[in-house]
Scaffold this active site. Structure first.
Site, PDB file in Angstrom:
ATOM      1  N   ASP A 200       0.862  -1.182   0.000  1.00  9.05           N
ATOM      2  CA  ASP A 200       0.000   0.000   0.000  1.00  9.05           C
ATOM      3  C   ASP A 200       0.895   1.228   0.000  1.00  9.05           C
ATOM      4  O   ASP A 200       2.123   1.109  -0.135  1.00  9.05           O
ATOM      5  CB  ASP A 200      -0.929  -0.012   1.216  1.00  9.05           C
ATOM      6  CG  ASP A 200      -2.295   0.618   0.922  1.00  9.05           C
ATOM      7  OD1 ASP A 200      -2.314   1.786   0.525  1.00  9.05           O
ATOM      8  OD2 ASP A 200      -3.319  -0.066   1.082  1.00  9.05           O
ATOM      9  N   HIS A 270      -2.555   3.349  -4.662  1.00  6.75           N
ATOM     10  CA  HIS A 270      -1.966   2.990  -3.365  1.00  6.75           C
ATOM     11  C   HIS A 270      -0.530   2.499  -3.544  1.00  6.75           C
ATOM     12  O   HIS A 270      -0.135   1.504  -2.931  1.00  6.75           O
ATOM     13  CB  HIS A 270      -2.827   1.922  -2.678  1.00  6.75           C
ATOM     14  CG  HIS A 270      -4.109   2.450  -2.108  1.00  6.75           C
ATOM     15  ND1 HIS A 270      -4.160   3.234  -0.984  1.00  6.75           N
ATOM     16  CD2 HIS A 270      -5.390   2.321  -2.532  1.00  6.75           C
ATOM     17  CE1 HIS A 270      -5.427   3.567  -0.734  1.00  6.75           C
ATOM     18  NE2 HIS A 270      -6.195   3.032  -1.664  1.00  6.75           N
ATOM     19  N   GLU A 335      -9.723   2.903  -5.175  1.00 12.23           N
ATOM     20  CA  GLU A 335      -9.390   4.300  -4.874  1.00 12.23           C
ATOM     21  C   GLU A 335      -8.241   4.837  -5.731  1.00 12.23           C
ATOM     22  O   GLU A 335      -7.350   5.535  -5.249  1.00 12.23           O
ATOM     23  CB  GLU A 335      -9.055   4.440  -3.388  1.00 12.23           C
ATOM     24  CG  GLU A 335     -10.216   4.086  -2.482  1.00 12.23           C
ATOM     25  CD  GLU A 335      -9.879   4.160  -1.007  1.00 12.23           C
ATOM     26  OE1 GLU A 335     -10.812   4.328  -0.205  1.00 12.23           O
ATOM     27  OE2 GLU A 335      -8.699   4.039  -0.648  1.00 12.23           O
ATOM     28  N   PHE A 428     -13.566  -4.078  10.585  1.00 18.22           N
ATOM     29  CA  PHE A 428     -13.352  -4.126  12.025  1.00 18.22           C
ATOM     30  C   PHE A 428     -12.330  -3.097  12.513  1.00 18.22           C
ATOM     31  O   PHE A 428     -11.959  -3.109  13.689  1.00 18.22           O
ATOM     32  CB  PHE A 428     -12.952  -5.542  12.442  1.00 18.22           C
ATOM     33  CG  PHE A 428     -14.006  -6.577  12.109  1.00 18.22           C
ATOM     34  CD1 PHE A 428     -15.324  -6.212  11.908  1.00 18.22           C
ATOM     35  CD2 PHE A 428     -13.667  -7.915  11.987  1.00 18.22           C
ATOM     36  CE1 PHE A 428     -16.293  -7.155  11.591  1.00 18.22           C
ATOM     37  CE2 PHE A 428     -14.628  -8.870  11.669  1.00 18.22           C
ATOM     38  CZ  PHE A 428     -15.945  -8.492  11.478  1.00 18.22           C
TER      39      PHE A 428
END
Length: 841
Positions: A200, A270, A335, A428
């Site tokens: 990333d 990313h 993204e 989460f």
């Protein structure tokens, strides 16, 4: 894949209190089996009990032997036959259950587990462990335990054959031992896929021998590294990566636990870490000094028009494919900053040549090129739901729908196998309540909300479409996992328990109350013995009519409290009954479970009531009784919270407090965060002999909307104040520091510099006992690390106050103040600094 933070509070009802069910362990299994038939008696496991199996069951037998040895202190013999009562493990391919299914029977004569395949045998063995006393999961020998297994017959198999969990090891790096422990716990909950997010913007975590700088450069952040510090990595070298030898060991370890490891390289966006090592992968116009670019600005995108990039990617993917037996390679695709490509001479020329009109088409081209590489390596490609944009996909591609069930529907409509991992339910890294650390852009995600989603919702998917719902997956992104210690476990459990049941148990057998009972009755004990530092559920504490009432999260839960503003500890008073306390601001509550404890909870006002819109009716004001709630003067806030966070927001207006039909307080301003509406209602002329009501016009344009109305009194003073700043702030953001809306912040556009400051000047000298200066977002991002406060009684002469610690500084003035100031002492270790309104007491 981890969206920018924004506020969307969870609006579900307060949790119920759950009593303990029968102590028979077959009542308390997680996930709930398909069929359970109780029988009489029990089987007592002893040191001389053998494990009987053949070659096909040997691996499962060894796992069981090791697990029992850890807690029982004896090594049960593994044999092919036995004349005494035993645990029999059998792979029976003719068993009438689907793949991964099993049949388990326990009687006084022994235990028999038949698996449809080796996977089924393994899951039957996991159920057997849950039938035993919870201390079977302990890593040390347990004394005084009768290892009894209740007589029962269980027929079981999964609803979905993809039951996954994704772990981001980029934003925060987790070592090999931590990953293995995480795999252990997943296996115990019948999770069979581990999605490993390896690259990333903030780091490249997997060794690629042909391109060593991906890890020698791209795996590290720090003041003198190509990647700048971020996400709490601080002013030191931070990072790490997995060698190919370590990757192979982890993959082998997972396979022994019947978990498939799916690697992800996030492409073509990313890619800040990759570009820091090899800037030539970028479009020419994007090549800058990477160390000067924020580590998380998502500006780095592979140049799609550069053919040499595909040769490099083919080499990288070839090494990755050799390390992972999984047939799936996840290529990300989320993204992507596509605005870079039309400005790139190489990409724009390629788009013109291929007659492409939109950058999404170039993204689709990139996805297809990677798909070809992956297929050539004998694998199937997977990606986030953004890869649906710009064109068609090969039918062998697997889409991970994270933005909504609607995206899953779109994917399935194109005939693409789809994993449901909707962020609003299955991310989460989201906070579990407003009192806890975590993201909230997808709303708060408490345990009940995880459980609530039906991944194959028949109102969305037809029976034919549901066949393309591959399964379910949770995800935990690591931005906020740097602290406190073991926060990864706290955020993961027990939410993974709810995810496991969504993936395994037929929807017709799923029931929240039943699940919560099973968790409280036995599974918290199991997780504790597994060594998981899980999240202990919080109590619900409310005030009305001068009484503070605490509702425990489950029967016999240990809830303790303090009344002096300090956090409760294990020796604090135990809550037993309602507390008479008009001035309750310093009361705090907490649930304790052995040496674990919940988040600290303050007292809230009891909900005022509910609201509802009906587009078919003429709008009219709704009225709520404030008796027992608004019982003193002050600044009050009314908040309209919808039950369904994903629907179009309601329109709220004309919010007023009334006394005998006369408006005595009208809203001064509105704070709207996503679809939650919040109104400020000053009520200074309060008379405790009068009755007060609240009225508001709540409208919904497109559909019926419902929610709850909450009210609270401000704990802080709100004096008139002006603010000025000589730091480089976002345009117009300084005004947020004068509105006393703690949902808004003012942010700098850079890391700040020594001597820059933000100054607050009061309209009249301020007398107060305490001022808290807060910085950052979500108590984690954009904290001021190098700074101090100053204060002045005349607005001209300044005295130095405390330094900032973890983004906070406190001033306790002994005389009236005319002004206060936040002073930056040096550049921040993140891309910016966020400043809050003053909290004045």
């Amino acid at each position: 894949m981890s969206m920018q933070a924004r506020k969307t509070p969870y609006s579900g009802n307060a949790p119920k209190t759950y009593s303990v069910m029968s102590d028979q362990s077959y009542n308390n299994l997680i996930p709930r089996p398909v069929e359970i038939t109780p029988a009489q008696g029990e089987f007592l496991l002893a040191a001389g009990t053998p494990i009987v199996t053949d070659r096909e069951g040997k691996e499962v037998a060894l796992y069981l032997q090791q697990k029992l040895r850890s807690s029982m202190g004896v090594s049960l013999k593994i044999t092919s036959t036995s004349a005494v009562p035993a645990i029999a493990l059998v792979v029976n391919k003719s068993l009438e259950v689907p793949a991964e299914g099993y049949v388990l029977s326990v009687s006084e004569k022994g235990v028999k587990i038949e698996g449809k395949d080796a996977d089924g045998l393994f899951y039957g063995m996991q159920t057997l462990l849950q039938l035993m006393p919870p201390k079977v999961y302990a890593s040390t020998v347990q004394s005084g335990v009768q290892w009894a297994i209740p007589a029962v017959s269980i027929k079981d198999y999964p609803r979905f054959h993809y039951r996954g969990m994704m772990l981001d090891v980029v934003r925060q790096f987790f070592d090999e031992a931590t990953v293995k422990k995480y795999l252990d716990w997943l296996a115990m909950h019948k999770i069979n896929k581990f999605h490993w997010h390896l690259t990333d913007d903030q780091g490249w975590r997997i060794e690629i021998k042909k391109y060593p700088k991906l890890t020698s450069v791209g795996a590290w952040r720090g003041p003198h590294e190509a990647l700048a510090p971020t996400l709490g990595s601080g002013e030191k070298r931070y990072g790490g990566f997995y060698t190919q030898k370590q990757v192979k060991e982890i993959v082998k370890y997972a396979a022994e636990r019947h978990i498939e490891v799916i690697p992800e390289l996030d492409l073509p966006g990313h890619s800040h870490a990759a570009a820091s090592a090899y800037p030539e992968i970028l479009c020419p116009s994007s090549r800058v000094d990477e160390s000067k670019r924020p580590t998380d600005d998502q500006a780095d995108v592979w140049c799609v028009g550069n053919e040499s990039n595909f040769k490099m990617l083919a080499n990288i993917l070839k090494e990755v494919a050799a390390l992972f037996p999984s047939k799936i390679i996840h290529i990300g695709g989320d993204e992507v900053n596509m605005s870079i490509w039309p400005r790139c001479p190489i990409c724009s020329a390629f788009m013109k040549k291929e007659n492409m009109k939109r950058p999404e088409e170039l993204q689709n081209y990139f996805v297809h090129r990677l798909g070809d590489i992956v297929h050539h390596l004998g694998k199937h490609m997977a990606g986030w739901d953004e890869i649906l944009e710009g064109g068609n996909l090969d039918a062998s591609t697997q889409v991970y729908a994270w933005r909504s069930l609607k995206k899953a529907e779109e994917s399935i409509a194109k005939g693409i196998p789809t994993v449901v991992m909707v962020g609003q339910n299955y991310y989460f890294d989201m906070a579990q309540s407003k009192y806890e650390r975590g993201h909230d852009w997808a709303g708060l995600v408490p345990l009940e909300k995880v459980y609530a989603l039906d991944p194959g919702d028949p109102s969305i998917f037809t029976p034919e479409q549901s066949k393309l719902v591959t399964g379910v997956q949770g995800a935990i992104w690591a931005e906020l996992l740097n602290e406190p210690a073991r926060f990864l476990e706290y955020q993961s459990y027990p939410r993974i328990c709810a995810l496991a049941e969504a993936g395994w148990t037929p929807q017709a057998l799923r029931n929240w109350d039943d699940f919560a009972q099973r968790m409280a009755s036995a599974h918290y004990q199991r997780m504790y013995n597994m060594g998981i530092a899980f999240r202990v559920p919080i109590p619900v504490v409310t005030y009305k009519n001068g009484l503070v009432t605490c509702k425990a999260p489950y029967a016999n839960a240990e809830v303790r409290y303090t009344n002096d503003g300090s956090n409760p500890v294990a020796s604090s008073p135990l809550y037993a009954d309602a507390i008479h306390e008009f001035n309750f601001d310093k009361l705090k509550f907490r649930t304790f479970y052995k040496d674990l404890s919940s988040a600290v909870v303050p007292v809230e006002y009891e909900n005022v009531g509910v609201w509802k819109t009906d587009p078919s009716l003429k709008p009219k004001q709704q009225t709520w009784d404030l008796t027992g709630l608004v019982d003193r003067p002050g600044i009050w806030y009314a908040t309209f919270v919808p039950y369904d966070e994903m629907k179009t927001p309601a329109s709220v207006s004309q919010v007023r407090i009334y006394e005998k039909g006369f408006a005595v307080s009208s809203d001064e301003r509105i704070s709207s965060t996503a679809n939650v509406q919040r109104y400020r209602l000053p009520l200074y002329a309060f008379d405790n002999t009068k009755q007060y009501t609240l009225k508001a016009l709540v409208q919904g344009k497109d559909s019926t909307l419902e929610g709850v109305l909450k009210i609270e009194r401000s704990h802080y003073m709100e004096p008139a104040v002006g603010v000025s700043a000589n730091a480089n702030m976002e345009p117009e953001s300084v005004r947020f520091l004068t509105d006393y809306d703690f949902e808004t912040v003012a942010r700098t556009i850079d890391r700040g510099a020594a001597g820059q400051s933000v100054t607050y000047v009061f309209a009249t000298p301020l007398t107060c006992s305490k001022i808290t200066f807060g910085t950052g977002l979500l108590s984690a991002f954009y904290l001021l690390k190098n700074g101090h406060i100053e204060y002045s009684t005349d607005g001209e002469n300044w005295q130095r106050g405390d330094k900032f610690e973890k983004g906070i500084a406190v001033l306790r003035p002994s005389e009236p103040l005319k002004a206060v100031k936040v002073v930056i002492d040096g550049p921040n270790d993140e891309a910016g600094i966020a400043f809050h309104d003053l909290r004045i007491e």
